[in-house]
Design an enzyme around this catalytic site. Sequence first.
Site, PDB file in Angstrom:
ATOM      1  N   ASP A   8       0.870  -1.163   0.000  1.00 19.42           N
ATOM      2  CA  ASP A   8       0.000   0.000   0.000  1.00 19.42           C
ATOM      3  C   ASP A   8       0.915   1.223   0.000  1.00 19.42           C
ATOM      4  O   ASP A   8       2.104   1.110   0.311  1.00 19.42           O
ATOM      5  CB  ASP A   8      -0.894  -0.037   1.238  1.00 19.42           C
ATOM      6  CG  ASP A   8      -1.837   1.142   1.307  1.00 19.42           C
ATOM      7  OD1 ASP A   8      -2.435   1.505   0.279  1.00 19.42           O
ATOM      8  OD2 ASP A   8      -1.966   1.726   2.404  1.00 19.42           O
ATOM      9  N   ASP A  10       0.128   5.116   1.182  1.00 19.48           N
ATOM     10  CA  ASP A  10       0.061   6.033   2.323  1.00 19.48           C
ATOM     11  C   ASP A  10       0.062   5.275   3.640  1.00 19.48           C
ATOM     12  O   ASP A  10      -0.800   4.443   3.896  1.00 19.48           O
ATOM     13  CB  ASP A  10      -1.180   6.918   2.208  1.00 19.48           C
ATOM     14  CG  ASP A  10      -1.198   7.731   0.916  1.00 19.48           C
ATOM     15  OD1 ASP A  10      -0.109   8.068   0.418  1.00 19.48           O
ATOM     16  OD2 ASP A  10      -2.293   8.017   0.409  1.00 19.48           O
ATOM     17  N   HIS A  91     -11.441   5.406  -7.654  1.00 23.08           N
ATOM     18  CA  HIS A  91     -12.902   5.338  -7.543  1.00 23.08           C
ATOM     19  C   HIS A  91     -13.401   5.404  -6.098  1.00 23.08           C
ATOM     20  O   HIS A  91     -12.698   5.024  -5.175  1.00 23.08           O
ATOM     21  CB  HIS A  91     -13.415   4.035  -8.175  1.00 23.08           C
ATOM     22  CG  HIS A  91     -12.905   3.816  -9.546  1.00 23.08           C
ATOM     23  ND1 HIS A  91     -12.083   2.763  -9.871  1.00 23.08           N
ATOM     24  CD2 HIS A  91     -13.074   4.533 -10.695  1.00 23.08           C
ATOM     25  CE1 HIS A  91     -11.781   2.821 -11.156  1.00 23.08           C
ATOM     26  NE2 HIS A  91     -12.357   3.878 -11.679  1.00 23.08           N
TER      27      HIS A  91
END
Length: 183
Positions: A8, A10, A91
């Site tokens: 991932d 952040d 999204h």
Amino acid sequence: MQKAVFLDRDGVVNIDYGYIGQIERFDIIKGTALALKKFKDMGYLTVLVTNQSGIARGKYTYSDFLKVTSFMQANLSLYDACFDGIYCCPHHENAYVEQYRVSCECRKPKPGMFYYAERDLKIDLHHSVMIGDHATDLFAARRAGISSLFLIGEHLKEESPLCPEAICYKTIGEVVEFIRKNQ
């Protein structure tokens, strides 16, 4: 087929200040570049899989994300630690920006980004690893068939009970050492 370390962004690669769409707010966590280089030296591809709902929420643009990504890659290149693949989900079902108001298959905890990487980079998901700072990162990886799940970062106390099969460490460097010793 190639094994990979999925990460991932952040909170794992960089300090999570919330909705990071500007270079000025992007700070790589100390030790990350060296850890990525070590993964590569162990024969892993490195793949970034990141939800970026800030795009859908109108906090920054997709172009801003690409600028930050270029900045990140330029900094990682100083250590021969660039990501081999980068996948972003812009999204969100409740998006402010209409074009991103989508119920997609790529937004974690869904596994779409992992499947795209598997196809594009010829990755063996079963022999790959996921490192995230939230349980949803690991849920997506598990759904894609990845069983080596690592939870790191600032949210261990809250997130680890949600994914009890995850191995928990404070830093990415600790994960590298665990994998190196257990290969």
